[in-house]
Scaffold this motif. Structure first.
Motif: not given
Length: 496
Positions: A104-115, A117-134
């Motif tokens: 019910q409020h807006l979140h600001d994200y860095v790192g994982n590009l896919s985060t 409500a329905d994120s799982t360990n698998r979806s997070l592990a398969r996504a890209g990232t904004t972090c320079k070191n991966g």
């Protein structure tokens, strides 16, 4: 589809103007003003003026942990940018897994590009990232807005503006994650968190095997997802992991640091509709828990109505209005939290900071988070009014004592708690790297004095600064986390 790379767009300063956003950000564009120049976005829900306090009236040492000068002195800082690609949504997959728009409020994200409500360990592990070191970890916090309560005017151009986020990416990411949640997934014990300090001479060889085991799990997960016999896949995987674990043990033993019973970490499990997988608390993060097959199918097809209203055409959600302020900088740093040595966080560990519902829940989990640049020796639970030339800051130091078993818990808190004033963890808990996120904003001084900025919050919190919070899920590879631990325990200042 899941975003595997940041989107790059030409940047121009704009006021918050969006198209209709479907479930949450389904269509249209999200625009964010850089925190420089004059605010110009109308708002109808300002923060109470009593929430603001002159930072110079806060005594030195207020709410600042004494542990920052204790224990291992190394740090590890990861550069994940400041959300230049425009990843926002009103979800919280840790506190409210599977509930779209649940924050019910807006979140600001860095790192994982896919985060989402329905994120799982698998979806997070398969996504890209904004972090320079991966690093694929997800780091997110509620946005800060300027609310002048004036009529909207067109803003002047600025090269610092955030590029629009495309809402259909959010809908697609949610659908992909919902599909992942409905499929069987392979889970394996974390190895890095069970290792003693890895000698420098053994580090490269150990990290090679940790990477190999991560790859083995990923391959096995794909095989199970494709319908191969789970028992056969797990048997093969156990054999491969046993070989890697033996190599790690032999390498470390040769350097005088023998691991304790590494063979016990070889066996893995499958999490599906008939099994919760490993006994590590992961079921507390299942976005599909309690959903019928029909409800899961609706989510996968993007046809499910969101449980709560999403962002409207003015980029407002549940009483949160005003012009979103992009951070000038977002520093993500890991330290010892006062412990003499730390062990690795397990992959997919969920960690909460603060309490988004402080008004309803009371002060137990709330943290004083606000200060100004040059005044980091004090923190307040009010919005700070900074001297001219000083910038508004939020400093979030996360819990750092892990129960040694679970990556999540029923209330998303009891599996990882804060150390005591001396940096010690209570019996049965292990010190892990403490994440500290420092967010800096260039809020104009007159806006501060007039009490015209605020943090996004649940409606009932009325933008109370005590409701400030932050969320983190560790999706580093085991070798990345191993480097974090090594830097901290050996007193190095590492940046990636």
């Amino acid at each position: 589809m899941t975003r595997n790379h940041p989107r790059h767009r030409s940047a121009k300063r704009v006021t918050i103007v969006t198209g209709a956003l479907g479930l949450a950000l389904a269509v249209g564009a999200l625009a964010v003003n850089a925190t420089s120049g004059q605010p110009d976005r109308a708002g109808a829900d300002p923060a109470d003026k009593s929430f603001f306090l002159d930072i110079t009236k806060v005594p030195k040492g207020s709410n600042v942990s004494r542990t920052q000068n204790r224990g291992a002195r190394g740090t590890f800082t990861v550069d994940c940018g400041r959300n230049e690609n425009g990843h926002f949504n009103p979800d919280n997959f840790i506190a409210q897994p599977g509930v779209r728009n649940g924050a019910q409020h807006l979140h600001d994200y860095v790192g994982n590009l896919s985060t989402n409500a329905d994120s799982t360990n698998r979806s997070l592990a398969r996504a890209g990232t904004t972090c320079k070191n991966g690093d694929k970890s997800t780091y997110y916090w509620p946005v800060v807005r300027i609310d002048t309560d004036d009529e909207e005017e067109e803003a002047p151009a600025s090269s610092e503006a955030a590029a629009p986020a495309e809402g259909d990416d959010v809908a697609a990411d949610r659908a992909d994650a919902a599909k992942d949640a409905a499929e069987p997934q392979v889970e394996c014990p974390d190895v890095a968190s069970e290792l003693p300090d890895v000698p420098d001479e053994a580090m490269d060889a150990v990290n090679t095997e940790l990477d190999a085991m991560d790859s083995q799990v990923d391959q096995a997960d794909k095989q199970v997802e494709a319908g191969q016999d789970a028992d056969a896949v797990l048997k093969s995987l156990k054999g491969k992991r046993s070989e890697s674990l033996k190599k790690i043990s032999d390498t470390m033993t040769a350097q005088g640091a023998k691991p304790e019973d590494p063979a016990a970490l070889a066996g893995c499990a499958v999490q599906d509709s008939d099994s919760t997988g490993l006994d590590n608390g992961s079921a507390n993060s299942d976005p599909a828990a309690g959903e019928s097959a029909t409800e899961q199918k609706q989510k996968q097809d993007n046809g499910a109505a969101a449980e709560l209203p999403g962002v409207n055409g003015e980029n407002e959600v549940a009483g949160n209005d005003g012009e979103i302020q992009r951070v000038v900088s977002a520093t993500l740093s890991f330290g010892s939290g006062g412990a003499r040595r730390v062990v690795a966080m397990p992959r997919f560990l969920r960690v909460l900071y603060g309490d988004a519902k402080e008004g309803a829940n009371g002060p137990a989990n709330a943290r004083a988070s606000w200060t100004c640049s040059g005044f980091e020796d004090r923190l307040t639970d009010h919005y700070p009014i900074c001297p001219n030339g000083s910038k508004v800051e939020r400093i979030h130091a996360f819990p750092n004592c892990w129960d040694g078993k679970n990556i999540d818990s029923a209330n998303h808190r009891t599996h990882i708690v804060f150390s005591d004033a001396n940096g010690n963890c209570k019996r049965g808990f292990k010190a892990v790297p403490q994440l500290k996120i420092t967010l800096v904003y260039n809020i104009p001084h007159d806006v501060q004095v007039k009490g015209q900025y605020k943090v996004d919050a649940f409606p009932e919190e009325k933008h109370n600064p005590r409701s400030d919070h932050d969320d983190f899920a560790n999706v580093m590879t085991q070798s990345q986390m191993n480097r974090v631990v090594s830097c901290i325990n050996t007193g190095k200042r590492c940046k990636e």
